[in-house]
Design a protein around this motif. Structure first.
Motif, PDB file in Angstrom:
ATOM      1  N   ALA A  76       0.857  -1.186   0.000  1.00 59.68           N
ATOM      2  CA  ALA A  76       0.000   0.000   0.000  1.00 59.68           C
ATOM      3  C   ALA A  76       0.895   1.238   0.000  1.00 59.68           C
ATOM      4  N   ASP A  77       0.430   2.309  -0.590  1.00 57.65           N
ATOM      5  CA  ASP A  77       1.219   3.534  -0.662  1.00 57.65           C
ATOM      6  C   ASP A  77       0.388   4.718  -0.211  1.00 57.65           C
ATOM      7  N   GLY A  78       1.071   5.824   0.034  1.00 61.32           N
ATOM      8  CA  GLY A  78       0.379   7.063   0.350  1.00 61.32           C
ATOM      9  C   GLY A  78      -0.415   6.999   1.637  1.00 61.32           C
ATOM     10  N   GLN A  79      -1.587   7.647   1.630  1.00 61.93           N
ATOM     11  CA  GLN A  79      -2.400   7.759   2.839  1.00 61.93           C
ATOM     12  C   GLN A  79      -2.895   6.407   3.330  1.00 61.93           C
ATOM     13  N   ARG A  80      -3.203   5.487   2.410  1.00 66.50           N
ATOM     14  CA  ARG A  80      -3.699   4.183   2.852  1.00 66.50           C
ATOM     15  C   ARG A  80      -2.637   3.437   3.657  1.00 66.50           C
ATOM     16  N   HIS A  81      -1.409   3.526   3.233  1.00 65.34           N
ATOM     17  CA  HIS A  81      -0.324   2.892   3.986  1.00 65.34           C
ATOM     18  C   HIS A  81      -0.182   3.535   5.360  1.00 65.34           C
ATOM     19  N   ARG A  82      -0.256   4.853   5.427  1.00 65.88           N
ATOM     20  CA  ARG A  82      -0.162   5.539   6.722  1.00 65.88           C
ATOM     21  C   ARG A  82      -1.334   5.160   7.622  1.00 65.88           C
ATOM     22  N   ASP A  83      -2.521   4.966   7.049  1.00 69.75           N
ATOM     23  CA  ASP A  83      -3.688   4.571   7.839  1.00 69.75           C
ATOM     24  C   ASP A  83      -3.499   3.183   8.450  1.00 69.75           C
ATOM     25  N   TYR A  84      -2.961   2.252   7.677  1.00 71.53           N
ATOM     26  CA  TYR A  84      -2.717   0.903   8.202  1.00 71.53           C
ATOM     27  C   TYR A  84      -1.719   0.939   9.355  1.00 71.53           C
ATOM     28  N   ARG A  85      -0.658   1.686   9.179  1.00 69.24           N
ATOM     29  CA  ARG A  85       0.343   1.758  10.244  1.00 69.24           C
ATOM     30  C   ARG A  85      -0.243   2.404  11.501  1.00 69.24           C
ATOM     31  N   ALA A  86      -1.092   3.405  11.321  1.00 73.19           N
ATOM     32  CA  ALA A  86      -1.725   4.033  12.476  1.00 73.19           C
ATOM     33  C   ALA A  86      -2.643   3.056  13.195  1.00 73.19           C
ATOM     34  N   ALA A  87      -3.387   2.256  12.433  1.00 74.87           N
ATOM     35  CA  ALA A  87      -4.315   1.304  13.041  1.00 74.87           C
ATOM     36  C   ALA A  87      -3.596   0.231  13.836  1.00 74.87           C
ATOM     37  N   LEU A  88      -2.404  -0.137  13.400  1.00 73.14           N
ATOM     38  CA  LEU A  88      -1.669  -1.230  14.043  1.00 73.14           C
ATOM     39  C   LEU A  88      -0.634  -0.748  15.050  1.00 73.14           C
ATOM     40  N   SER A  89      -0.448   0.563  15.167  1.00 76.34           N
ATOM     41  CA  SER A  89       0.610   1.059  16.051  1.00 76.34           C
ATOM     42  C   SER A  89       0.318   0.773  17.516  1.00 76.34           C
ATOM     43  N   VAL A  90      -0.955   0.798  17.920  1.00 74.44           N
ATOM     44  CA  VAL A  90      -1.278   0.561  19.328  1.00 74.44           C
ATOM     45  C   VAL A  90      -0.928  -0.869  19.743  1.00 74.44           C
ATOM     46  N   ALA A 211     -11.310   1.498   8.964  1.00 74.42           N
ATOM     47  CA  ALA A 211     -12.620   0.895   9.222  1.00 74.42           C
ATOM     48  C   ALA A 211     -13.435   0.819   7.940  1.00 74.42           C
ATOM     49  N   GLY A 212     -14.293  -0.207   7.860  1.00 76.06           N
ATOM     50  CA  GLY A 212     -15.192  -0.339   6.718  1.00 76.06           C
ATOM     51  C   GLY A 212     -14.621  -1.099   5.541  1.00 76.06           C
ATOM     52  N   MET A 213     -13.459  -1.760   5.712  1.00 75.54           N
ATOM     53  CA  MET A 213     -12.891  -2.508   4.588  1.00 75.54           C
ATOM     54  C   MET A 213     -13.776  -3.686   4.232  1.00 75.54           C
ATOM     55  N   ASP A 214     -13.808  -4.031   2.955  1.00 75.77           N
ATOM     56  CA  ASP A 214     -14.624  -5.161   2.525  1.00 75.77           C
ATOM     57  C   ASP A 214     -13.881  -6.470   2.758  1.00 75.77           C
ATOM     58  N   ASP A 215     -14.533  -7.580   2.435  1.00 81.04           N
ATOM     59  CA  ASP A 215     -13.943  -8.897   2.723  1.00 81.04           C
ATOM     60  C   ASP A 215     -12.649  -9.126   1.960  1.00 81.04           C
ATOM     61  N   ASP A 216     -12.572  -8.655   0.728  1.00 79.97           N
ATOM     62  CA  ASP A 216     -11.355  -8.874  -0.053  1.00 79.97           C
ATOM     63  C   ASP A 216     -10.158  -8.172   0.586  1.00 79.97           C
ATOM     64  N   GLU A 217     -10.349  -6.941   1.014  1.00 77.45           N
ATOM     65  CA  GLU A 217      -9.248  -6.205   1.633  1.00 77.45           C
ATOM     66  C   GLU A 217      -8.891  -6.803   2.989  1.00 77.45           C
ATOM     67  N   LEU A 218      -9.906  -7.202   3.752  1.00 79.88           N
ATOM     68  CA  LEU A 218      -9.640  -7.813   5.054  1.00 79.88           C
ATOM     69  C   LEU A 218      -8.874  -9.116   4.881  1.00 79.88           C
ATOM     70  N   ARG A 219      -9.254  -9.910   3.909  1.00 74.76           N
ATOM     71  CA  ARG A 219      -8.535 -11.163   3.645  1.00 74.76           C
ATOM     72  C   ARG A 219      -7.063 -10.896   3.393  1.00 74.76           C
ATOM     73  N   ASP A 220      -6.743  -9.880   2.570  1.00 74.06           N
ATOM     74  CA  ASP A 220      -5.354  -9.588   2.236  1.00 74.06           C
ATOM     75  C   ASP A 220      -4.562  -9.169   3.468  1.00 74.06           C
ATOM     76  N   GLN A 221      -5.177  -8.401   4.357  1.00 79.70           N
ATOM     77  CA  GLN A 221      -4.453  -7.977   5.561  1.00 79.70           C
ATOM     78  C   GLN A 221      -4.242  -9.134   6.523  1.00 79.70           C
ATOM     79  N   VAL A 222      -5.234  -9.996   6.678  1.00 73.75           N
ATOM     80  CA  VAL A 222      -5.092 -11.147   7.572  1.00 73.75           C
ATOM     81  C   VAL A 222      -3.985 -12.079   7.072  1.00 73.75           C
ATOM     82  N   VAL A 223      -3.980 -12.379   5.780  1.00 74.73           N
ATOM     83  CA  VAL A 223      -2.948 -13.247   5.220  1.00 74.73           C
ATOM     84  C   VAL A 223      -1.574 -12.596   5.376  1.00 74.73           C
ATOM     85  N   THR A 224      -1.487 -11.295   5.140  1.00 69.13           N
ATOM     86  CA  THR A 224      -0.216 -10.588   5.287  1.00 69.13           C
ATOM     87  C   THR A 224       0.291 -10.653   6.713  1.00 69.13           C
TER      88      THR A 224
END
Length: 417
Positions: A76-90, A211-224
């Motif tokens: 992921a790049d740009g703002q989406r990448h920063r959002d993921y890192r923010a969500a997982l930082s805690v 928040a609000g990711m669909d199943d396809d995006e959630l699947r990719d993050q879980v596998v990652t």
């Protein structure tokens, strides 16, 4: 394909070692194609890449993109990448102390299953252990038997380098998980949102940046998360145990240090030698030999040469960590290189030592992974008397873009301590 590219494809570790031992300038062009690629291990250039990382694109792995999915946070790049890192930082940074007891309980249960006289594959044991721990991080402590098909899928895809190359170059890509496993992983992740300690809960919280990711995006993050979070940790733990039993005098020093610390606090503050062992393991046998690809957005200078926009730049962890210009006697396992004269930890510059990458792509789970490795080492060394069983053949096994000890390296349980 140029000779350098062919050597890198067929015999990558031999290729890396030949360049680490040379007197080159830390840059190697692989070809003059429409998308030129450059391997980089020059510390000054590495520092420039980390500094400019926000301006670079991160195309990711052509091999793993179909496996982890197009939405994976790794590319992921740009703002989406920063959002993921923010969500997982805690959970990955700020709440580390909450995971120590869970890790310890799982490690102890795996140790309990070993009996005196048992012989086991070191890499397979740490991989099963680390996957169980990562499953608990992502899904909680409930039944995680569904991780077994995940492990079988990973073994089928990357357990054999010849098979992986055949998939990639002859069969159109690595095998995917399949719809049934994908569905199960998504269902378990959505169910786990009820447990606020899980990574799934942090990704799916109503106030999460993603928040609000669909199943396809959630699947990719879980596998990652499952793959990246267990494969590298398992390899580091296995390598560390291998080196400590190859050099029993160092293992004895670590045990003596652990004897002076509390059993529920195995590292970091009270065990600098244990930390140094982890760092030296990550230096000599990094679980990921390269730090991820970057693509230049504009023409720029790297070292003394100029490269055009679109050039793919690949920071080389393995070569940088074995450079004799940076590390004296670099092929020797010597944890003392990460200790000051007074025995305190010595921090290397991230331009020289970067097992978790750098810049905007520095691994967000680095601290958690190191905590897990320290727990595994401390509990194994405190509880088990192990013997390294001699084996034939190469020590290393490449699993796609990761490097683990060969599954033929076996340990024997001599006794409980």
């Amino acid at each position: 394909m140029t000779p350098a590219e062919l050597a890198l494809l067929l015999r990558p570790l031999q290729f890396f070692n030949s360049h680490a031992a040379g007197t080159r300038d830390g840059l190697l062009e692989l070809g003059n194609t429409s998308e030129p690629r450059v391997l980089v291990w020059n510390p000054e250039v590495i520092g420039g890449i980390w500094h400019a990382d926000r301006t670079l694109a991160h195309p990711g792995s052509r091999t793993f993109r179909p496996v982890l999915g197009e939405h994976s946070l790794i590319w992921a790049d740009g703002q989406r990448h920063r959002d993921y890192r923010a969500a997982l930082s805690v959970p990955l940074v700020r709440q580390l102390h909450t995971y120590r007891g869970m890790i310890a309980g799982i490690v102890d249960s795996f140790i309990d299953d070993l009996t005196p006289g048992t012989k086991f594959s070191l890499a397979d044991w740490t991989r099963a252990l680390a996957l169980r721990v990562m499953g608990a991080f992502v899904f909680g402590m409930d039944d995680t038997s569904f991780l077994r098909p995940f492990a079988r899928w990973m073994t089928r895809a990357i357990g054999s380098r010849p098979r992986t190359l055949a998939y990639r170059h002859l069969r159109g890509g690595l095998p995917t998980a399949g719809p049934e496993l994908d569905r199960l992983l998504v269902e378990q992740a959505r169910a786990a949102r009820r447990d606020p300690r899980t990574l799934s809960a942090h990704l799916l919280a109503h106030d999460s940046p993603v928040a609000g990711m669909d199943d396809d995006e959630l699947r990719d993050q879980v596998v990652t998360l499952l793959f990246a979070g267990h494969e590298t940790t398992a390899s580091t733990a296995a390598w560390a145990l291998y080196w400590l039993h190859r050099h029993p005098e160092i293992g004895d020093r670590v045990r003596a240090e652990l004897d002076r610390t509390r059993a529920d606090e195995p590292g970091h503050d009270g065990s600098p030698l244990l930390d140094a062992v982890v760092s030296e393991t990550l230096r000599l046998t990094p679980p990921v030999p390269a730090a991820g690809t970057r693509k230049l957005a504009t023409d720029c200078d790297l070292g003394d040469r100029r490269f055009r926009a679109g050039t793919v730049v690949m920071p080389q962890i393995y070569i940088a960590h074995r450079s004799p210009a940076t590390f004296e006697n670099p092929r020797r396992f010597n944890p003392d290189r990460f200790l000051d004269r007074d025995g305190t930890a010595y921090r290397r510059p991230i331009t020289q030592f970067f097992p978790f990458g750098g810049g905007t792509r520095h691994c967000p789970g680095a601290q958690l992974g190191q905590l897990e490795v320290r727990e595994i080492l401390a509990r194994v060394l405190r509880r088990l008397d192990l013997q390294l069983v001699e084996h034939r053949g190469p020590v290393e096994q490449l699993r796609a873009h990761t490097m683990a000890p060969s599954p033929r390296i076996r340990m024997r349980v001599r006794a409980y301590r």
